[in-house]
Motif scaffolding. Structure first.
Motif, PDB file in Angstrom:
ATOM      1  N   ARG A  95      54.086  36.211  42.808  1.00  0.00           N
ATOM      2  CA  ARG A  95      53.441  35.094  42.162  1.00  0.00           C
ATOM      3  C   ARG A  95      51.928  34.912  43.130  1.00  0.00           C
ATOM      4  O   ARG A  95      51.750  35.460  43.871  1.00  0.00           O
ATOM      5  CB  ARG A  95      54.222  33.867  42.426  1.00  0.00           C
ATOM      6  CG  ARG A  95      55.631  33.882  41.764  1.00  0.00           C
ATOM      7  CD  ARG A  95      56.515  32.839  42.193  1.00  0.00           C
ATOM      8  NE  ARG A  95      56.113  31.413  42.109  1.00  0.00           N
ATOM      9  CZ  ARG A  95      56.098  30.688  40.832  1.00  0.00           C
ATOM     10  NH1 ARG A  95      56.595  31.360  39.764  1.00  0.00           N
ATOM     11  NH2 ARG A  95      55.660  29.413  40.750  1.00  0.00           N
ATOM     12  N   PRO A  96      51.066  33.997  42.375  1.00  0.00           N
ATOM     13  CA  PRO A  96      49.718  33.614  43.000  1.00  0.00           C
ATOM     14  C   PRO A  96      49.518  33.497  44.236  1.00  0.00           C
ATOM     15  O   PRO A  96      48.718  34.123  45.042  1.00  0.00           O
ATOM     16  CB  PRO A  96      49.333  32.635  41.962  1.00  0.00           C
ATOM     17  CG  PRO A  96      49.803  32.962  40.526  1.00  0.00           C
ATOM     18  CD  PRO A  96      51.265  33.314  41.179  1.00  0.00           C
ATOM     19  N   ARG A 139      45.152  46.623  38.513  1.00  0.00           N
ATOM     20  CA  ARG A 139      45.250  45.105  38.234  1.00  0.00           C
ATOM     21  C   ARG A 139      44.770  44.148  39.529  1.00  0.00           C
ATOM     22  O   ARG A 139      45.141  43.055  39.286  1.00  0.00           O
ATOM     23  CB  ARG A 139      46.830  44.668  37.870  1.00  0.00           C
ATOM     24  CG  ARG A 139      47.032  43.467  37.204  1.00  0.00           C
ATOM     25  CD  ARG A 139      48.532  43.071  36.874  1.00  0.00           C
ATOM     26  NE  ARG A 139      48.482  41.856  36.414  1.00  0.00           N
ATOM     27  CZ  ARG A 139      48.616  40.575  37.135  1.00  0.00           C
ATOM     28  NH1 ARG A 139      48.612  40.550  38.184  1.00  0.00           N
ATOM     29  NH2 ARG A 139      48.575  39.552  36.501  1.00  0.00           N
ATOM     30  N   ALA A 142      42.789  41.167  38.096  1.00  0.00           N
ATOM     31  CA  ALA A 142      43.484  40.174  37.270  1.00  0.00           C
ATOM     32  C   ALA A 142      44.463  39.404  38.035  1.00  0.00           C
ATOM     33  O   ALA A 142      44.478  38.233  37.876  1.00  0.00           O
ATOM     34  CB  ALA A 142      44.313  41.054  36.134  1.00  0.00           C
ATOM     35  N   ALA A 143      45.013  40.234  39.019  1.00  0.00           N
ATOM     36  CA  ALA A 143      45.796  39.577  40.162  1.00  0.00           C
ATOM     37  C   ALA A 143      45.099  38.521  40.901  1.00  0.00           C
ATOM     38  O   ALA A 143      45.426  37.183  41.200  1.00  0.00           O
ATOM     39  CB  ALA A 143      46.396  40.277  40.947  1.00  0.00           C
ATOM     40  N   ARG A 194      42.293  36.969  39.799  1.00  0.00           N
ATOM     41  CA  ARG A 194      42.001  35.762  38.748  1.00  0.00           C
ATOM     42  C   ARG A 194      43.229  34.907  38.553  1.00  0.00           C
ATOM     43  O   ARG A 194      42.930  33.659  38.406  1.00  0.00           O
ATOM     44  CB  ARG A 194      41.616  36.446  37.387  1.00  0.00           C
ATOM     45  CG  ARG A 194      40.332  37.019  37.460  1.00  0.00           C
ATOM     46  CD  ARG A 194      39.831  37.309  36.088  1.00  0.00           C
ATOM     47  NE  ARG A 194      38.300  37.588  35.814  1.00  0.00           N
ATOM     48  CZ  ARG A 194      37.704  38.872  35.479  1.00  0.00           C
ATOM     49  NH1 ARG A 194      38.535  39.683  34.926  1.00  0.00           N
ATOM     50  NH2 ARG A 194      36.460  38.825  35.431  1.00  0.00           N
ATOM     51  N   ASP A 195      44.638  35.488  38.694  1.00  0.00           N
ATOM     52  CA  ASP A 195      45.688  34.442  38.562  1.00  0.00           C
ATOM     53  C   ASP A 195      45.749  33.594  39.491  1.00  0.00           C
ATOM     54  O   ASP A 195      45.958  32.463  39.555  1.00  0.00           O
ATOM     55  CB  ASP A 195      46.760  35.387  38.581  1.00  0.00           C
ATOM     56  CG  ASP A 195      46.944  36.028  37.230  1.00  0.00           C
ATOM     57  OD1 ASP A 195      46.411  35.963  36.221  1.00  0.00           O
ATOM     58  OD2 ASP A 195      47.993  37.031  37.102  1.00  0.00           O
ATOM     59  N   THR A 229      42.769  30.891  39.398  1.00  0.00           N
ATOM     60  CA  THR A 229      43.258  29.950  38.440  1.00  0.00           C
ATOM     61  C   THR A 229      44.091  28.789  39.038  1.00  0.00           C
ATOM     62  O   THR A 229      44.064  27.619  38.723  1.00  0.00           O
ATOM     63  CB  THR A 229      43.680  30.612  37.267  1.00  0.00           C
ATOM     64  OG1 THR A 229      42.900  31.527  36.592  1.00  0.00           O
ATOM     65  CG2 THR A 229      44.175  29.564  36.162  1.00  0.00           C
ATOM     66  N   GLN A 230      44.967  29.120  39.973  1.00  0.00           N
ATOM     67  CA  GLN A 230      45.749  28.327  40.631  1.00  0.00           C
ATOM     68  C   GLN A 230      44.916  27.690  41.831  1.00  0.00           C
ATOM     69  O   GLN A 230      45.582  26.745  42.373  1.00  0.00           O
ATOM     70  CB  GLN A 230      47.026  29.028  41.136  1.00  0.00           C
ATOM     71  CG  GLN A 230      48.012  29.618  39.970  1.00  0.00           C
ATOM     72  CD  GLN A 230      48.558  28.778  39.130  1.00  0.00           C
ATOM     73  OE1 GLN A 230      49.008  27.816  39.737  1.00  0.00           O
ATOM     74  NE2 GLN A 230      48.710  28.804  37.888  1.00  0.00           N
TER      75      GLN A 230
END
Length: 236
Positions: free
Chosen positions: A166-167, A202, A205-206, A208-209, A212-213
């Motif tokens: 998870r983030p 990735r 992208a990870a 960025r996740d 975002t949180q």
């Protein structure tokens, strides 16, 4: 450090300890909780002292150490990520645990894993330095460790499982990368990020996740990637 030569990484004990000790507490408060308060339910004074020593070896238990302060910060945000957060910190500190992961890193989910498999991985690196009985115990201990982090499931028969990074776990891996001197996408190019099971390619992208949180700041401009951790006082 080779704590897992004699003990597991004790994630259930860490969970209980973090539940009762405030996040800004000094190391002495953790000692008091374990040794004087016996929050871990150890039957003897010597056992309580050993528990404190081993948990401190693996996790520092010091709010002034950024690795531990960040673990507490991210685990407060996402308690479900604590097993992976703890696994990452233990992985950075315990060379036996790191060596044992060679038995798991390439295995697909559903594969059977024995304590002998883990022993072989550790023996390949440290066999000449350890007795046969110690190596056998390491196989059992590290099997229990990877079960605690979620990489294995089962008791007598253990099966490789996929973990959900998870983030919060991603942000912690990136922060540990920052502390190790990595920059940009390199904050996730480190050994402990392997245990997150991120798909190659990735990393952005990870991050960025996690951004975002609100767990880290991310700036991408062309080929330049800047990662920062304002809540933790760190900039990569």
């Amino acid at each position: 450090m080779r704590t897992t030569a004699s003990h597991t990484i004790g994630i259930p004990h860490l969970v209980e300890l973090l539940r009762v000790v405030p996040s800004d507490a000094p190391t002495e408060k953790y000692r008091e909780a374990i040794v004087d308060g016996n929050v871990l339910g150890r039957p003897t004074q010597a056992g309580r002292q050993r528990s404190f020593r081993h948990l401190r070896e693996l996790y520092l238990l010091d709010s002034q150490r950024p690795e531990f302060a960040a673990l507490r910060y991210f685990s407060d945000i996402d308690p479900s990520s604590l097993p992976l957060l703890a696994g990452q910190l233990a992985f950075t500190r315990d060379e036996v645990l790191r060596a044992s992961f060679a038995a798991l890193v390439e295995l697909p989910a559903g594969s059977s894993v024995s304590s002998e498999d883990l022993t072989v991985a550790v023996t390949a690196q440290f066999g000449g330095e350890m007795s046969e009985s110690t190596l056998g115990k390491i196989g059992r201990n590290t099997g229990a460790c990877w079960t605690q982090t979620g990489h294995l499931a089962g008791r007598a028969k253990k099966i490789r499982t996929d973990v959900e990074a998870r983030p919060a776990a991603i942000a912690y891996a990136a922060y540990l990368g920052h502390l190790a001197g990595r920059r940009g996408l390199g904050v996730l190019d480190n050994p402990w990020s392997q245990i997150l099971g991120l798909v190659p390619g990735r990393s952005l992208a990870a991050l960025r996740d996690a951004h975002t949180q609100g767990l880290l700041d991310l700036l991408v401009a062309g080929n330049v990637v800047d990662v920062s951790f304002p809540a933790l006082g760190g900039v990569a």
